[in-house]
Design a protein around this motif. Sequence first.
Motif, PDB file in Angstrom:
ATOM      1  N   VAL A   1      -8.558  19.314 -31.948  1.00 13.52           N
ATOM      2  CA  VAL A   1      -9.060  18.742 -33.201  1.00 13.52           C
ATOM      3  C   VAL A   1      -7.845  18.419 -34.066  1.00 13.52           C
TER       4      VAL A   1
ATOM      5  N   ASP B   1      -6.707  16.155 -37.371  1.00 11.85           N
ATOM      6  CA  ASP B   1      -7.204  15.374 -38.490  1.00 11.85           C
ATOM      7  C   ASP B   1      -6.057  14.772 -39.283  1.00 11.85           C
ATOM      8  N   THR B   2      -6.219  13.522 -39.678  1.00 12.17           N
ATOM      9  CA  THR B   2      -5.256  12.845 -40.549  1.00 12.17           C
ATOM     10  C   THR B   2      -6.072  12.121 -41.625  1.00 12.17           C
ATOM     11  N   PRO B   3      -5.394  11.575 -42.661  1.00 13.23           N
ATOM     12  CA  PRO B   3      -6.191  10.965 -43.732  1.00 13.23           C
ATOM     13  C   PRO B   3      -7.083   9.815 -43.279  1.00 13.23           C
ATOM     14  N   ASP B   4      -6.706   9.079 -42.245  1.00 11.46           N
ATOM     15  CA  ASP B   4      -7.530   7.931 -41.874  1.00 11.46           C
ATOM     16  C   ASP B   4      -8.121   7.990 -40.473  1.00 11.46           C
ATOM     17  N   ALA B   5      -7.821   9.032 -39.726  1.00 10.96           N
ATOM     18  CA  ALA B   5      -8.367   9.126 -38.370  1.00 10.96           C
ATOM     19  C   ALA B   5      -8.450  10.586 -37.949  1.00 10.96           C
ATOM     20  N   LEU B   6      -9.494  10.863 -37.193  1.00 12.89           N
ATOM     21  CA  LEU B   6      -9.773  12.233 -36.729  1.00 12.89           C
ATOM     22  C   LEU B   6     -10.014  12.172 -35.233  1.00 12.89           C
ATOM     23  N   LEU B   7      -9.327  13.045 -34.503  1.00 13.84           N
ATOM     24  CA  LEU B   7      -9.504  13.123 -33.054  1.00 13.84           C
ATOM     25  C   LEU B   7     -10.200  14.424 -32.683  1.00 13.84           C
ATOM     26  N   VAL B   8     -11.246  14.306 -31.873  1.00  6.48           N
ATOM     27  CA  VAL B   8     -11.865  15.488 -31.260  1.00  6.48           C
ATOM     28  C   VAL B   8     -11.925  15.208 -29.763  1.00  6.48           C
TER      29      VAL B   8
ATOM     30  N   TRP C   1      -1.426  10.628 -30.929  1.00  8.09           N
ATOM     31  CA  TRP C   1      -2.297  10.050 -31.932  1.00  8.09           C
ATOM     32  C   TRP C   1      -3.425  11.043 -32.236  1.00  8.09           C
TER      33      TRP C   1
ATOM     34  N   ALA D   1      -5.017  20.215 -38.935  1.00  8.91           N
ATOM     35  CA  ALA D   1      -5.687  19.400 -39.956  1.00  8.91           C
ATOM     36  C   ALA D   1      -5.017  19.536 -41.313  1.00  8.91           C
TER      37      ALA D   1
ATOM     38  N   LYS E   1      -6.370  21.259 -44.739  1.00  8.04           N
ATOM     39  CA  LYS E   1      -7.820  21.334 -44.715  1.00  8.04           C
ATOM     40  C   LYS E   1      -8.303  22.558 -43.946  1.00  8.04           C
ATOM     41  N   LEU E   2      -9.387  23.170 -44.406  1.00  7.17           N
ATOM     42  CA  LEU E   2     -10.008  24.220 -43.610  1.00  7.17           C
ATOM     43  C   LEU E   2     -10.818  23.582 -42.482  1.00  7.17           C
ATOM     44  N   VAL E   3     -10.658  24.131 -41.277  1.00  4.96           N
ATOM     45  CA  VAL E   3     -11.461  23.670 -40.152  1.00  4.96           C
ATOM     46  C   VAL E   3     -12.397  24.803 -39.733  1.00  4.96           C
TER      47      VAL E   3
ATOM     48  N   ALA F   1     -12.320   9.527 -33.395  1.00  5.24           N
ATOM     49  CA  ALA F   1     -12.164   9.259 -31.964  1.00  5.24           C
ATOM     50  C   ALA F   1     -12.626  10.485 -31.199  1.00  5.24           C
TER      51      ALA F   1
ATOM     52  N   LEU G   1     -13.509  20.578 -42.658  1.00  2.00           N
ATOM     53  CA  LEU G   1     -13.963  19.847 -41.471  1.00  2.00           C
ATOM     54  C   LEU G   1     -14.767  20.805 -40.602  1.00  2.00           C
TER      55      LEU G   1
ATOM     56  N   LEU H   1      -4.252   1.705 -37.792  1.00  2.00           N
ATOM     57  CA  LEU H   1      -4.309   3.058 -37.212  1.00  2.00           C
ATOM     58  C   LEU H   1      -3.269   3.263 -36.116  1.00  2.00           C
TER      59      LEU H   1
ATOM     60  N   LEU I   1     -11.894   6.816 -39.319  1.00  2.00           N
ATOM     61  CA  LEU I   1     -12.254   6.593 -37.919  1.00  2.00           C
ATOM     62  C   LEU I   1     -12.263   7.934 -37.183  1.00  2.00           C
TER      63      LEU I   1
END
Lengths: 359, 359
Positions: B325, B327-334, B20, B310, B313-315, A316, A332, B358, A314
């Motif tokens: 920004v 990042d987690t395994p199941d959700a990404l916030l921007v 979150w 993140a 992970k490379l961003v 957001a 990313l 989530l 997901l």
Amino acid sequence: MPKPNQYALILGGGRGTRFWPRSRRRNAKQVLSVAGERTLIQATVDRLAPLVPPERIWVMTNEYLRAEIARQLPEVPAGQILAEPAQRNTAPAIGLGAVVLQSIDPDAVMGVFPADHVIGKPRQFLRYVRSAYREAEKGSLMVLGLQPRWPETGYGYIEMPNGTEPGSLNPQKVVGFREKPDLATAKRYLAAGRYFWNAGMFFWRADVFLAALRRHLPKCATLLSALPAFGSRPFRSQVQRAFPVCPNVSVDFAILEKANNVMGLACGDFGWSDVGSWDAVYELLPKDGERNVSRSGLLAVASRGNYVDAGDKLVALLGVDDLIVVDTPDALLVARRDRAQGVGELVKLLERRRREDLL
Amino acid sequence: MPKPNQYALILGGGRGTRFWPRSRRRNAKQVLSVAGERTLIQATVDRLAPLVPPERIWVMTNEYLRAEIARQLPEVPAGQILAEPAQRNTAPAIGLGAVVLQSIDPDAVMGVFPADHVIGKPRQFLRYVRSAYREAEKGSLMVLGLQPRWPETGYGYIEMPNGTEPGSLNPQKVVGFREKPDLATAKRYLAAGRYFWNAGMFFWRADVFLAALRRHLPKCATLLSALPAFGSRPFRSQVQRAFPVCPNVSVDFAILEKANNVMGLACGDFGWSDVGSWDAVYELLPKDGERNVSRSGLLAVASRGNYVDAGDKLVALLGVDDLIVVDTPDALLVARRDRAQGVGELVKLLERRRREDLL
């Protein structure tokens, strides 16, 4: 009816670095589902099927991608998916393809197709392809010219004679090839109406092309024509030595600009896009009410005009506009959409930092 | 020297939804390493150590977090990490803590500390804490007031007498408690110089607090004082029934605004932050030359003022400014950094969409 001497050579050796982090050496743009369910190279084969069945499809790619392409194209005989020993631009790649096809069928007429373009109107497209194969049979070097839709500075142009009507199926003699123009020139081309985008789609008899190669790129022609019979063990080892010695040059520059038997079709719109960046993918795909395009679960608040691709994750968005967000397990990307062309530069930076794991 | 009747009750039951997607029900803000190596609750215990050793630390949290907090605080006896049967704000939570502490030590003096704040100058902080415990011993309800650094509208204020000097270790009688003000009022408070931020840090004898509870929140006091002995099996079952019946109210509102034995310390700066959002974390951490803060590998081109988290992970950032920004395994916030306060609203949307996975 497909004609039995019509072949397709699909050029699938590019990297498509502007699609990083989705694109990698082993996962280049052409093997990605950039704009639909099928990958770009699968769609390329699909749309040719009415004219060129898989048995007469050949692919020129590289060692990084050969296995993946073979997996994606089970209907194409695996032996027809070739890996260039080195990247030498299009002239040597097409030359090698022509040598192989001529050895199989002395009457081979080959169409050359990039593996990483989108064509939205495949039936319109095939009308031109059919006409182009026909003209090629007569001994011309045939190119497709695409009616420009904006003053693009990233493509080469084909100059056609005065009075050329886009959409005609009658080939005309090409006046000349023009390299990527500056913006003022591109605007002049657009206004003039007789300049067409060169989308890298070519048609010719293998023997006609090899004759042109001998004339205009003799070193390459000599190296390739000296190869043993295709498929033999000596072929495999000698091509490894000969190919990298070929000049690194495009077929447009090395052959087409010099030959005098070049004909072109001034095509009308067939929904072509070279999907050159994430922004181009954004433009191609359907948008929601906030002009967002999401290939993942999306929770968007006060966010408009974004392209989001994060697999099952997901995403957001809060208060952000006009971004590209592409997530992969190890990298990313967050970019402004109008900077999407610059993603290739990020990949060059990673190369300089020797982040082989991310290339 | 730590005094043997000084206890700490750490309130660690909040969710911190504004963090979150890093914060989840089972991974709330206080158990995250938001601003350093140690998690916020670990840092809370660490900084109290010179005054309150782990044997006298008690934690009030919830069932989602108890196991994780016990794992993070191996030095605190597991039986001292309590889970509220329900969220009932601070008055019942502190009341329950007071009942338990008094049953263990009738002379207990308890300090109440939020688990999710950052304190940059712990030695300065401890000077005030030491003084506050001393005053509490005498029978006052003690609060710490923090000198405001800007006209914050998100905190309650403590009004101190005219002429109060920030930084003094002498407690003074509190004039009153003021709820979260509007901006004009907050500016007036800041200019007046005698209004201090209420950071939720309190000190009192357990028996003094329970007396105040009986007077000002009698229903809650009755429910809690009727509980069987702490640690017994009947205690565990009856607290499950009694606690949720307590009124859902803050200790400030229910007790402190009404009691007449409330004293306060007007503290000078001890580097306090409630790290209320990702933007607050950004402000706390060191920046690179482009004002970016990255807790991951970062490749930033033409990008300034971003907060990036993140994991491994490379961003890659291209042409973007002032973003969060995460990042987690199941959700990404921007998110735009100046919208970071709104992240809690995203979580409410997820609740409405029943995305329990989530939360």
